[in-house]
Motif scaffolding. Structure first.
Motif, PDB file in Angstrom:
ATOM      1  N   PHE A   8     -78.386 -10.071  75.147  1.00 60.14           N
ATOM      2  CA  PHE A   8     -79.397  -9.613  74.139  1.00 60.14           C
ATOM      3  C   PHE A   8     -79.339  -8.111  73.806  1.00 60.14           C
ATOM      4  CE2 PHE A   8     -81.503 -13.464  75.920  1.00 60.14           C
ATOM      5  CZ  PHE A   8     -81.508 -14.174  74.640  1.00 60.14           C
ATOM      6  N   SER A   9     -79.052  -7.307  74.948  1.00 61.32           N
ATOM      7  CA  SER A   9     -78.837  -6.060  74.577  1.00 61.32           C
ATOM      8  C   SER A   9     -77.553  -5.630  73.642  1.00 61.32           C
ATOM      9  CB  SER A   9     -78.563  -5.053  75.826  1.00 61.32           C
ATOM     10  OG  SER A   9     -79.574  -5.487  76.835  1.00 61.32           O
ATOM     11  N   LYS A  10     -76.515  -6.362  73.791  1.00 62.15           N
ATOM     12  CA  LYS A  10     -75.627  -6.119  73.084  1.00 62.15           C
ATOM     13  C   LYS A  10     -75.557  -6.696  71.439  1.00 62.15           C
ATOM     14  CE  LYS A  10     -71.687  -6.592  76.565  1.00 62.15           C
ATOM     15  NZ  LYS A  10     -70.933  -7.660  77.324  1.00 62.15           N
ATOM     16  N   ILE A  11     -76.375  -7.550  71.400  1.00 60.58           N
ATOM     17  CA  ILE A  11     -76.718  -8.197  70.051  1.00 60.58           C
ATOM     18  C   ILE A  11     -77.535  -7.229  69.456  1.00 60.58           C
ATOM     19  CG2 ILE A  11     -77.932  -9.850  68.596  1.00 60.58           C
ATOM     20  CD1 ILE A  11     -76.893 -11.730  70.719  1.00 60.58           C
ATOM     21  N   TYR A  12     -78.473  -6.540  70.079  1.00 64.44           N
ATOM     22  CA  TYR A  12     -79.653  -5.755  69.594  1.00 64.44           C
ATOM     23  C   TYR A  12     -78.785  -4.370  69.124  1.00 64.44           C
ATOM     24  CZ  TYR A  12     -83.704  -3.069  68.857  1.00 64.44           C
ATOM     25  OH  TYR A  12     -84.759  -2.441  68.230  1.00 64.44           O
ATOM     26  N   ILE A  13     -77.711  -3.873  69.855  1.00 63.42           N
ATOM     27  CA  ILE A  13     -77.404  -2.693  69.681  1.00 63.42           C
ATOM     28  C   ILE A  13     -76.428  -2.846  68.278  1.00 63.42           C
ATOM     29  CG2 ILE A  13     -75.246  -1.195  70.399  1.00 63.42           C
ATOM     30  CD1 ILE A  13     -78.142  -0.247  71.356  1.00 63.42           C
ATOM     31  N   MET A  17     -76.465  -1.009  64.924  1.00 60.65           N
ATOM     32  CA  MET A  17     -75.449  -0.207  64.312  1.00 60.65           C
ATOM     33  C   MET A  17     -75.136  -0.798  62.822  1.00 60.65           C
ATOM     34  SD  MET A  17     -74.811   2.230  66.267  1.00 60.65           S
ATOM     35  CE  MET A  17     -75.150   2.658  67.927  1.00 60.65           C
ATOM     36  N   ALA A  18     -75.261  -2.012  62.669  1.00 63.06           N
ATOM     37  CA  ALA A  18     -75.154  -2.603  61.329  1.00 63.06           C
ATOM     38  C   ALA A  18     -75.817  -2.076  60.569  1.00 63.06           C
ATOM     39  CB  ALA A  18     -75.384  -4.087  61.283  1.00 63.06           C
ATOM     40  N   PHE A  19     -77.359  -1.759  60.821  1.00 62.46           N
ATOM     41  CA  PHE A  19     -78.354  -1.156  59.980  1.00 62.46           C
ATOM     42  C   PHE A  19     -77.901   0.237  59.610  1.00 62.46           C
ATOM     43  CE2 PHE A  19     -82.421   1.172  59.988  1.00 62.46           C
ATOM     44  CZ  PHE A  19     -82.865   0.959  58.828  1.00 62.46           C
TER      45      PHE A  19
ATOM     46  N   CYS B  75     -90.213   2.957  63.829  1.00 56.99           N
ATOM     47  CA  CYS B  75     -89.216   3.901  64.580  1.00 56.99           C
ATOM     48  C   CYS B  75     -89.347   3.753  65.985  1.00 56.99           C
ATOM     49  CB  CYS B  75     -89.170   5.252  63.948  1.00 56.99           C
ATOM     50  SG  CYS B  75     -88.327   5.808  62.560  1.00 56.99           S
ATOM     51  N   VAL B  76     -90.686   3.943  66.546  1.00 49.09           N
ATOM     52  CA  VAL B  76     -90.913   3.434  67.942  1.00 49.09           C
ATOM     53  C   VAL B  76     -90.246   2.265  68.486  1.00 49.09           C
ATOM     54  CG1 VAL B  76     -92.494   3.607  69.779  1.00 49.09           C
ATOM     55  CG2 VAL B  76     -92.825   5.352  68.050  1.00 49.09           C
ATOM     56  N   LEU B  77     -91.055   1.221  67.740  1.00 52.80           N
ATOM     57  CA  LEU B  77     -90.689  -0.180  68.141  1.00 52.80           C
ATOM     58  C   LEU B  77     -89.145  -0.409  68.352  1.00 52.80           C
ATOM     59  CD1 LEU B  77     -93.580  -1.952  66.714  1.00 52.80           C
ATOM     60  CD2 LEU B  77     -93.421  -1.304  68.624  1.00 52.80           C
ATOM     61  N   LEU B  78     -88.568  -0.093  67.178  1.00 54.88           N
ATOM     62  CA  LEU B  78     -87.003  -0.366  67.129  1.00 54.88           C
ATOM     63  C   LEU B  78     -86.266   0.739  67.927  1.00 54.88           C
ATOM     64  CD1 LEU B  78     -86.573  -1.356  63.143  1.00 54.88           C
ATOM     65  CD2 LEU B  78     -86.614  -2.787  65.153  1.00 54.88           C
ATOM     66  N   GLY B  79     -86.712   1.687  67.732  1.00 55.59           N
ATOM     67  CA  GLY B  79     -85.914   2.751  68.639  1.00 55.59           C
ATOM     68  C   GLY B  79     -85.934   2.889  69.856  1.00 55.59           C
ATOM     69  N   TYR B  80     -87.155   2.500  70.580  1.00 58.13           N
ATOM     70  CA  TYR B  80     -87.345   2.385  72.001  1.00 58.13           C
ATOM     71  C   TYR B  80     -86.232   1.459  72.897  1.00 58.13           C
ATOM     72  CZ  TYR B  80     -89.248   3.376  76.602  1.00 58.13           C
ATOM     73  OH  TYR B  80     -89.474   3.820  77.769  1.00 58.13           O
ATOM     74  N   PRO B  81     -86.002   0.076  72.357  1.00 59.45           N
ATOM     75  CA  PRO B  81     -85.112  -0.746  72.822  1.00 59.45           C
ATOM     76  C   PRO B  81     -83.495  -0.152  72.808  1.00 59.45           C
ATOM     77  CG  PRO B  81     -86.463  -1.922  71.381  1.00 59.45           C
ATOM     78  CD  PRO B  81     -86.881  -0.417  71.059  1.00 59.45           C
ATOM     79  N   ALA B  83     -82.799   3.132  72.522  1.00 56.33           N
ATOM     80  CA  ALA B  83     -82.592   4.138  73.225  1.00 56.33           C
ATOM     81  C   ALA B  83     -82.320   3.586  75.024  1.00 56.33           C
ATOM     82  CB  ALA B  83     -83.585   4.981  73.354  1.00 56.33           C
ATOM     83  N   TYR B  84     -83.120   2.710  75.200  1.00 56.97           N
ATOM     84  CA  TYR B  84     -83.422   2.067  76.643  1.00 56.97           C
ATOM     85  C   TYR B  84     -81.968   1.368  76.942  1.00 56.97           C
ATOM     86  CZ  TYR B  84     -84.912  -0.441  80.622  1.00 56.97           C
ATOM     87  OH  TYR B  84     -85.050  -0.770  81.942  1.00 56.97           O
ATOM     88  N   ILE B  85     -81.455   0.719  76.124  1.00 60.26           N
ATOM     89  CA  ILE B  85     -80.156   0.157  76.126  1.00 60.26           C
ATOM     90  C   ILE B  85     -78.989   1.045  76.415  1.00 60.26           C
ATOM     91  CG2 ILE B  85     -78.136  -1.385  75.324  1.00 60.26           C
ATOM     92  CD1 ILE B  85     -80.683  -3.068  73.782  1.00 60.26           C
ATOM     93  N   ILE B  86     -79.038   2.080  75.506  1.00 57.67           N
ATOM     94  CA  ILE B  86     -78.016   3.160  75.400  1.00 57.67           C
ATOM     95  C   ILE B  86     -78.097   3.707  76.830  1.00 57.67           C
ATOM     96  CG2 ILE B  86     -76.816   5.415  74.521  1.00 57.67           C
ATOM     97  CD1 ILE B  86     -78.083   4.220  71.696  1.00 57.67           C
TER      98      ILE B  86
END
Lengths: 265, 279
Positions: A8-13, A17-19, B75-81, B83-86
């Motif tokens: 899920f993390s991979k898909i989300y990132i 990035m696509a955006f 921006c918070v709702l989309l950006g937080y996950p 940032a968290y994953i990175i």
């Protein structure tokens, strides 16, 4: 990605990035379109690049953008470095007041800085154009240079300069040979920030310019009212240059490190 | 090393002329009306009255705040996950992802906004995809387009700020929490989230401020009819030539920004006071 990151993390990132990159890729693709359309790709052509290079206003905008960015970077880096060193030796009150005023252009919305400068230049009857734009760019670049040098000066051992003076260096020599090399990383990053701030500026330039002096941002803004694929061509060139520069900057340390490791083995 | 002190003097004169004087001029013009000069200087709040008594301007103000708040929330709702994953990745992957996030920021904002104009056109790529599902909507020149443009331009700031505060976090705190019996969700809500709030707060500042004052994104993506407070200031200075009214509006905007920053900081303190682990 390591094992910890799930699917899920991979898909989300990937979606994020696509955006980020779809508009950029879109711009690049449509710069090669053979028709004027921004929505339908009708064949490969370099005509928009040709039009761009033959468009005097566009070339002039590129010229002004580069010349102002270079001048503003050089002047604001020199002035910012001198000021930062001076401030680090000033008394607390002067330092606090100057730092506070210095951060105003960074904290304020750009449009507020812009109208302030517009009124200042108009009141003083300065002819709007190249000079006003350059002065404005120097004005908003110096704060960033000072901000990136101050932390380096704070962590500098104050005894270093004293030692140089005791050993017979003139204050000028102490400055150039001891202090400046120590704060070099701060100066370089300050200059880089200044250059990009100047290169990308729209709001402030838009308000203080006049007499046909435009930079790339103002040109895109005025041209975008009508469909003009030459904008895509110039955008593509900017995108290409930035991508190459950033990749080189990021890859060089990695290669150097690898060579260093090989050398040691 | 006192001899170096005088090196700051030229810049002190410069900021007095280039930063302090323009700020004072904004105040002076905001509180006077046209036709004033030094001899007939008369203090008035007429300009502010004109703004708050006109339904059109109130509408513009409301719309600007609405757009800016929605942009910041997205921006918070989309950006937080993100940032968290990175923050979970390491080494080269992390470096690469950060590079991918920063790269668009180096490209001129006008250029990036212009790119969306083609995508959002009525016969553009997005509408062609939507029409497969039988949807036919107007995208360009709507609030949606403006919010999209703002999120696109400002979300990198949010991601980078949150990422920085997540990276600085001591990982052993999470281990400690899970050793003490907290499950993953509890670890996140009680440890990670409170510790990353400073990053969220500075991210909010970096998104809200340009969003509320932006004037080229609404112009390019919202069309000529889509007016935000930045557009009103622009037209007062560049078309109407009414510096007094324009200055007053920019002061109103500056005050709104200061109030929102103050509220954000207050909320941060309360949250940390109630749920934080160190206060």
């Amino acid at each position: 990605m390591n094992k910890k990151t799930g699917i899920f993390s991979k898909i989300y990132i990937f979606i994020i990035m696509a955006f980020f990159y779809i508009p950029i890729i879109y711009t690049v693709i449509f710069s090669f379109n053979s028709s004027k359309s921004l929505t339908h790709f009708e064949g490969f052509s370099l005509q928009w690049y040709d039009k761009m290079f033959n468009d005097a206003t566009m070339m002039q905008a590129v010229f002004y953008t580069i010349i102002i960015a270079v001048l503003a970077t050089v002047i604001s880096t020199v002035v910012g470095t001198i000021t930062a060193i001076g401030l680090s030796k000033s008394n607390k009150i002067v330092k606090a007041v100057v730092e506070q005023i210095n951060s105003l252009p960074i904290m304020n919305p750009e449009i507020v800085t812009a109208i302030g400068l517009l009124m200042l230049f108009s009141t003083l009857a300065v002819k709007k154009g190249f000079m006003t734009m350059l002065l404005a760019h120097i004005m908003f670049c110096i704060p960033y240079v000072i901000l990136s040098i101050m932390p380096k000066l704070r962590s500098l051992d104050p005894n270093l300069a004293d030692a140089a003076l005791d050993l017979g260096a003139t204050p000028w020599q102490a400055l150039i040979k001891v202090i400046v090399p120590q704060i070099m990383p701060g100066i370089v990053s300050g200059a880089l920030i200044a250059f990009t701030m100047s290169f990308d500026d729209f709001v402030i330039s838009y308000f203080v310019t006049g007499n046909g002096v435009n930079n790339i941002s103002i040109m895109v803004y005025t041209m975008s009212k009508r469909i003009n694929p030459s904008i895509n061509a110039i955008s593509t060139i900017i995108i290409l240059i930035i991508t190459v520069v950033l990749i080189v900057i990021n890859v060089i340390p990695v290669i150097k490190e690898r060579k260093f490791k090989k050398g040691r083995n | 090393m006192r001899q170096f002190r005088s090196m700051a003097y030229p810049y002190i004169i410069w900021i007095a002329a280039m930063i302090v004087v323009p700020m004072l001029m904004i105040f002076m013009y905001a509180f006077t009306v046209k036709g004033n000069d030094v001899t007939t200087f008369r203090f008035t709040i007429e300009n502010f009255g004109k703004f708050f008594s006109d339904a059109i301007f109130i509408e513009v103000l409301k719309r600007s705040l609405f757009i800016a708040v929605i942009t910041t929330i997205i921006c918070v709702l989309l950006g937080y996950p993100a940032a968290y994953i990175i923050a979970q990745t390491e080494g080269k992957t992390k470096m690469f992802l950060i590079l991918l996030i920063t790269l668009p920021m180096w490209i001129n904002m006008l250029v990036r906004t212009y790119a969306w104009m083609g995508i959002l056109q009525d016969d553009g790529i997005l509408n062609s995809i939507l029409s497969i599902f039988g949807l036919d909507v107007k995208l360009l020149h709507t609030s949606f387009a403006v919010i999209l443009g703002m999120v696109y331009n400002f979300i990198p700031f949010m991601i980078l700020q949150i990422h920085t505060s997540l990276s600085k976090m001591d990982k052993s705190l999470i281990e400690a929490a899970s050793d003490l019996g907290a499950n993953k969700l509890q670890c996140f809500l009680r440890v990670t989230l409170p510790l990353s709030l400073p990053g969220v707060i500075s991210g909010i500042t970096l998104v809200f401020l340009p969003a509320v004052s932006s004037f080229f994104i609404p112009k390019l993506l919202g069309g000529g009819q889509f007016v935000l407070i930045g557009n009103v200031i622009e037209s007062q200075f560049l078309t109407a030539g009414n510096w007094n009214f324009g200055s007053a509006i920019s002061l109103i905007m500056a005050v709104i920004i200061m109030i929102s920053m103050y509220i954000t900081k207050k909320v941060d303190k309360v949250e940390n006071g109630e749920r934080g682990i160190f206060n």
